[in-house]
Design a protein around this motif. Structure first.
Motif, short mmCIF file in Angstrom:
data_model
loop_
_atom_site.label_atom_id
_atom_site.label_comp_id
_atom_site.label_asym_id
_atom_site.label_seq_id
_atom_site.Cartn_x
_atom_site.Cartn_y
_atom_site.Cartn_z
N ASP A 365 -4.13 10.22 6.89
CA ASP A 365 -3.78 10.04 7.75
C ASP A 365 -2.38 9.16 7.67
N SER A 366 -1.98 7.88 7.61
CA SER A 366 -1.30 7.65 7.18
C SER A 366 0.04 7.45 6.47
N VAL A 367 0.49 8.77 5.87
CA VAL A 367 1.29 9.15 5.66
C VAL A 367 2.46 9.77 7.25
N ALA A 396 3.79 5.20 3.46
CA ALA A 396 2.49 5.42 3.51
C ALA A 396 1.89 4.04 3.96
N GLY A 397 0.45 4.04 4.65
CA GLY A 397 0.15 2.40 5.25
C GLY A 397 0.83 2.35 6.47
N ASN A 398 -0.05 0.83 6.55
CA ASN A 398 0.13 0.03 8.02
C ASN A 398 1.92 -0.03 8.19
N ASP A 399 2.30 -1.20 6.88
CA ASP A 399 3.45 -0.87 6.78
C ASP A 399 4.58 -0.33 6.16
N THR A 428 9.12 -1.24 1.93
CA THR A 428 8.75 -0.33 3.17
C THR A 428 10.22 0.61 3.87
N LYS A 429 10.19 0.89 4.76
CA LYS A 429 10.67 1.70 5.54
C LYS A 429 11.30 1.21 6.24
N ARG A 430 11.14 -0.38 6.04
CA ARG A 430 12.13 -1.70 7.03
C ARG A 430 12.96 -2.02 6.41
#
Length: 464
Positions: A365-367, A396-399, A428-430
């Motif tokens: 679910d982190s995706v 994926a993930g919180n980051d 990361t996306k950021r």
């Protein structure tokens, strides 16, 4: 009996990479291959394919030039001349490798060789050679299924021997090779149909890319017959029919091209007699440093069943040689998790990392997925509907670590390389959000995506 530090069986990308890196360290190396040096990539793969793709791409761009008020008169393609120029260039590459090995002091023995024990090989002329290490790098060959009339079809190897284009063709297979061939042939004016047992084209890619490529193929007029099984070929040369299970028949076609995969060239190479483990599909299992289960025997490239791509074989060969002779350089094994790859379809498609379904299976679910579908400025003046450029980030993930990037459209083959570096470095996306975009480009879309959605196991993209 002649003795070498390293004997390489196979003069393709992987085998040459080992020889090229080991010889400058003083290793005495011999390369066995009866064919022109360079292997599949140089002779029947990447290089002739890309040259042919450029010809097809130029024709496609010429057709679209009128959209920008450019007058172009397309009278066809002098395919025989293209084939002649292509072959000359390939000959130059063969000569380069022969001369390069000679300068390095590497012995090239233009014969087929097979294992004759764990530390020796025997050539087809009967001479025996010993080595401290033996590297198996024989590559692969196109699969021709054992079906009735199969000999009426050609393979990708045969394709590069053609000096004329057929008027019509059925390409059997919807993977890399089949779809690349289909796109090139259709762009050069050949009536083209793709026949495959797969339910979608380019099945190894993310579903969003498959869906977009299917749209482009429809727009180009390529027939698709998916989810069907070929029972055999019928008719005669120049008028070949494709027989499907259930009694349906397609064609006739002037040519039929088998593009149903490649098989490792491990048969009749003495591997089993030497005790080298072989999988059921003929591939050779290896550890992270390319070692087989027999001490002193190594394998790389297409025969190991992992990412059969030229740059992967080259990386494996170079790192193996450095592992032996330059450990101070801190060589690391090939990471098969993050290998970027592109298909030279029309348009090109590229990916690195996990597809959406793979990411959901691994990260649950982190995706989170970010995607876009748009028309590029290069088709801004086109009349009617034009299939989209599609881009997709899988995080994926919180980051929101970027674990997959998927693209289809003009020039994605060139833009993916830099993004692949970012994925390998753990972007990361950021990180992408904070990158200033190059405008106006298609690549900027990957650093300006805003709306995300949860990942789905089926991976069907709304954008596509």
């Amino acid at each position: 009996m002649e003795h070498y530090d390293i004997i390489v069986i196979g003069g393709g990308s992987g085998g040459l990479a080992v020889a090229e890196r080991a010889a400058p360290h003083g290793a005495r190396v011999a390369v066995f291959d009866p064919k022109p040096l360079g292997g599949t990539c140089v002779n029947e793969g990447c290089v002739p394919k890309k040259l042919t793709w450029y010809a097809a791409e130029h024709m496609g761009q010429a057709r679209q030039a009128g959209e920008f008020a450019v007058d172009v008169d397309i009278r066809g393609i002098r395919y025989g001349e293209l084939a002649e120029r292509r072959q000359k260039l390939l000959g130059n590459l063969n000569d380069f490798w022969a001369g390069h090995l000679e300068k390095l002091g590497v012995t090239h023995i233009a014969e087929r060789a097979r294992l004759n024990g764990s530390d020796r090989v025997i050539s087809e002329s009967g001479a025996e050679y010993r080595a401290d290490r033996i590297v198996l790098a024989m590559g692969g060959a196109p699969v021709v299924p054992p079906l009735e009339g199969a000999e009426l079809g050609a393979t990708s190897d045969d394709f590069f021997q053609w000096t004329e284009l057929p008027e019509s063709i059925a390409v059997i297979g919807a993977g890399y090779i089949g779809l690349e061939m289909a796109g090139m042939l259709r762009s050069m004016g050949v009536k083209t149909d793709v026949v495959a047992m797969e339910d979608r084209v380019l099945e190894m890619f993310d579903p969003a890319i498959s869906a977009a490529l299917d749209q482009h193929m429809e727009h180009q007029g390529i027939g698709r017959h998916l989810g069907v099984k070929v029972a055999g070929l019928g008719g005669e040369p120049g008028a070949v029919t494709v027989q499907l299970e259930g009694g349906q028949e397609l064609g006739p076609f002037e040519q039929v091209l088998w593009a149903v995969g490649r098989k490792p060239a491990t048969a009749d190479m003495g591997l089993e007699e030497a005790g080298v483990e072989l999988a059921r599909d003929g591939t050779t299992p290896v550890d992270e440093w390319q070692a087989t289960n027999v001490e002193g025997i190594y394998a790389l490239g297409d025969i190991i069943g992992k990412a059969p791509l030229t740059p992967v074989a080259i990386a494996a060969g170079r790192r193996l040689a450095e592992h032996w002779y330059a450990p101070e350089n801190d060589p690391v094994p090939v990471d098969y998790e993050q290998i970027p790859t592109v298909t030279f379809t029309h348009p090109t498609a590229g990916m690195v990392g996990l597809t959406e379904p793979e990411a959901v299976e691994r990260h649950g679910d982190s995706v989170r997925v970010y995607e876009t579908s748009f028309g590029g400025l290069d088709r801004a003046f086109a009349e009617g509907e034009v299939p989209p450029v599609v881009m997709k980030l899988v995080c994926a993930g919180n980051d929101e670590k970027v674990v997959g990037i998927h693209m289809i459209g003009p020039h994605v083959d060139e833009m993916l390389q830099g993004f692949a570096v970012a994925v390998r470095m753990g972007a990361t996306k950021r990180d992408l959000d904070l990158t200033i975009p190059l405008h106006p480009t298609s690549a900027e879309e990957l650093v300006t995506l805003k709306q995300g959605r949860p990942g789905r196991a089926e991976g069907l993209a709304e954008a596509a």
